[in-house]
Design an enzyme around this catalytic site. Structure first.
Site, mmCIF file in Angstrom:
data_model
loop_
_atom_site.group_PDB
_atom_site.id
_atom_site.type_symbol
_atom_site.label_atom_id
_atom_site.label_comp_id
_atom_site.label_asym_id
_atom_site.label_seq_id
_atom_site.Cartn_x
_atom_site.Cartn_y
_atom_site.Cartn_z
ATOM 1 N N TYR A 297 0.803 -1.166 -0.078
ATOM 2 C CA TYR A 297 0.062 0.199 -0.130
ATOM 3 C C TYR A 297 0.830 1.240 -0.158
ATOM 4 O O TYR A 297 0.285 2.276 -0.375
ATOM 5 C CB TYR A 297 -1.027 -0.031 1.142
ATOM 6 C CG TYR A 297 -1.930 -1.038 1.457
ATOM 7 C CD1 TYR A 297 -2.191 -1.773 0.411
ATOM 8 C CD2 TYR A 297 -2.743 -1.270 2.366
ATOM 9 C CE1 TYR A 297 -2.898 -3.168 0.616
ATOM 10 C CE2 TYR A 297 -3.515 -2.482 2.529
ATOM 11 C CZ TYR A 297 -3.659 -3.239 1.723
ATOM 12 O OH TYR A 297 -4.594 -4.335 1.664
ATOM 13 N N HIS B 27 0.681 -11.683 1.104
ATOM 14 C CA HIS B 27 -0.307 -10.910 0.624
ATOM 15 C C HIS B 27 -1.026 -11.595 -0.575
ATOM 16 O O HIS B 27 -2.377 -11.516 -0.720
ATOM 17 C CB HIS B 27 0.270 -9.693 -0.150
ATOM 18 C CG HIS B 27 -0.537 -8.579 -0.007
ATOM 19 N ND1 HIS B 27 -0.219 -7.216 -0.011
ATOM 20 C CD2 HIS B 27 -2.123 -8.328 -0.114
ATOM 21 C CE1 HIS B 27 -1.423 -6.404 -0.132
ATOM 22 N NE2 HIS B 27 -2.329 -7.215 -0.308
ATOM 23 N N ILE C 252 -12.664 -5.026 7.316
ATOM 24 C CA ILE C 252 -11.676 -3.882 7.375
ATOM 25 C C ILE C 252 -12.251 -2.763 6.459
ATOM 26 O O ILE C 252 -11.501 -2.740 5.449
ATOM 27 C CB ILE C 252 -10.337 -4.290 7.154
ATOM 28 C CG1 ILE C 252 -10.080 -5.262 5.872
ATOM 29 C CG2 ILE C 252 -9.620 -4.894 8.553
ATOM 30 C CD1 ILE C 252 -8.597 -5.590 5.439
ATOM 31 N N LYS D 50 -12.748 0.603 4.616
ATOM 32 C CA LYS D 50 -12.024 1.644 4.360
ATOM 33 C C LYS D 50 -12.738 2.914 4.256
ATOM 34 O O LYS D 50 -13.785 3.096 3.410
ATOM 35 C CB LYS D 50 -11.044 1.667 3.220
ATOM 36 C CG LYS D 50 -10.266 2.802 2.764
ATOM 37 C CD LYS D 50 -10.122 2.922 1.347
ATOM 38 C CE LYS D 50 -9.833 4.241 0.984
ATOM 39 N NZ LYS D 50 -9.241 4.519 -0.443
ATOM 40 N N SER D 51 -12.386 4.161 5.116
ATOM 41 C CA SER D 51 -12.994 5.416 4.915
ATOM 42 C C SER D 51 -11.979 6.347 5.407
ATOM 43 O O SER D 51 -11.374 6.314 6.511
ATOM 44 C CB SER D 51 -14.414 5.500 5.817
ATOM 45 O OG SER D 51 -14.807 6.916 5.393
ATOM 46 N N VAL D 52 -11.787 7.480 4.692
ATOM 47 C CA VAL D 52 -10.981 8.599 5.180
ATOM 48 C C VAL D 52 -11.666 9.624 5.959
ATOM 49 O O VAL D 52 -11.244 10.434 6.368
ATOM 50 C CB VAL D 52 -9.923 9.183 4.203
ATOM 51 C CG1 VAL D 52 -9.324 8.159 3.379
ATOM 52 C CG2 VAL D 52 -11.043 9.811 3.099
ATOM 53 N N ARG E 108 -18.009 8.677 8.413
ATOM 54 C CA ARG E 108 -18.144 7.320 7.908
ATOM 55 C C ARG E 108 -17.551 6.401 8.615
ATOM 56 O O ARG E 108 -17.917 5.178 8.835
ATOM 57 C CB ARG E 108 -17.759 7.308 6.394
ATOM 58 C CG ARG E 108 -18.588 6.148 5.472
ATOM 59 C CD ARG E 108 -18.423 6.584 4.185
ATOM 60 N NE ARG E 108 -19.259 7.860 3.796
ATOM 61 C CZ ARG E 108 -19.072 8.605 2.779
ATOM 62 N NH1 ARG E 108 -17.724 7.952 2.158
ATOM 63 N NH2 ARG E 108 -19.586 9.589 2.435
ATOM 64 N N ASN F 224 -19.506 3.069 10.052
ATOM 65 C CA ASN F 224 -18.849 1.659 9.971
ATOM 66 C C ASN F 224 -18.515 0.648 11.157
ATOM 67 O O ASN F 224 -18.584 -0.076 10.985
ATOM 68 C CB ASN F 224 -17.560 1.792 9.195
ATOM 69 C CG ASN F 224 -17.895 2.024 7.677
ATOM 70 O OD1 ASN F 224 -19.047 2.348 7.336
ATOM 71 N ND2 ASN F 224 -16.871 2.634 6.841
#
Length: 282
Positions: free
Chosen positions: A51, A113, A235, A237-239, A243, A247
């Site tokens: 990432y 991964h 898992i 994702k939110s920035v 939100r 979640n």
């Protein structure tokens, strides 16, 4: 907001069922995203070498006081080995670099991964992982995107199954063969892209939206609640802090049996992401 449940793993560890994913969050923005999630109440952060934002995660942990001490003990931190660094010696060197970026003394889970069956080195990687676990720098060992044949091969070569298999899993791609295999071998399932990057919010000609209206919650919460009731680790994702909070807020309602079955019926033939038989991530 009720407390997040934990999932007991086969190795005796307990992982918070909801975590924050940081895929595609730029490194320079990751620290603030992690800090926000920790303030809200997340105690599970999931990143990866591929990432490119482990440094940002480490900065966020340090700024929030979660790099060490009692707070570090309350946090579950996962990272993953870059596919190009598979192999015994390469994995050990990679882990040293990753741990330095994360600014902590250990990770709770280290994962392979992708299985890369066309260039299989998971047995060598696993030997490195076992060494790291023995040194106390890794607590749990996991894999991502492994199909039953890959899990079988790993077990045949190492004598172990992973504690967790992190896979693409959402209402329109439920991977029932994989999840059944994992259940039979006491491997916890963790879902990335739990909403198919948002595509499943409109799945089933409005099915998710209708269920959401009945409960006074968002379509995203309906899908995430479905995962929770299936015993899946998620898992999302939110920035955005609002939100992130939404979640995490999944324990104040339950799906009725018929609603859960409606979502089960959305399963389809097409994945949103990559094929584990052919894909390699960095």
């Amino acid at each position: 907001m009720d407390s997040v449940a934990s999932i007991a793993l086969s190795d005796g560890m307990n992982i918070p069922q909801i975590g924050l994913g940081v895929l595609r969050v730029p490194d320079g923005e990751t620290a603030s995203v992690v800090e926000s999630a920790l303030r809200i109440g997340y105690r599970h952060i999931d990143t990866a070498a591929g990432y490119g934002n482990e440094g940002g995660v480490g900065e966020g942990l340090e700024h929030s006081g979660f790099s060490g001490g009692e707070r570090r003990g309350s946090l579950w931190l996962t990272t993953k080995l870059r596919d190009s660094e598979q192999g015994f010696d390469k994995a050990l060197r990679a882990f040293d670099r990753q741990l330095s970026l994360l600014r902590t003394d250990y990770v709770d889970m280290y994962m392979i991964h992708w299985p890369t069956p066309f260039d299989w080195r998971s047995d060598e990687v696993w030997r490195a992982f076992v060494r790291l676990r023995g040194e106390g720098r890794v607590r749990s060992l996991g894999v991502c995107n492994f199909l039953p044949e890959h899990l079988e091969r790993l077990h045949r070569q190492t004598g172990e199954y992973p504690s967790v298999n992190q896979i693409e899993l959402h209402p329109t791609w439920q991977q029932r063969e994989v999840t059944s295999y994992c259940a039979a071998h006491h491997i916890a399932v963790e879902a990335y892209s739990p909403m198919a990057r948002g595509a499943d919010l409109q799945a089933g000609d409005g099915t998710i939206e209708r269920i959401a209206r009945r409960h006074g919650v968002s379509p995203a919460q309906v899908i995430l609640r479905w995962h929770i009731e299936n015993g899946t680790i998620i898992i999302p994702k939110s920035v955005h802090p609002d939100r992130q909070r939404e979640n995490l807020d999944l324990f104040g309602f339950s799906l009725e049996a018929g609603e859960h079955a409606e979502i089960d019926a959305l399963d389809g033939p097409d994945r949103a992401g990559h094929d584990p038989m052919t894909f390699s991530y960095a």
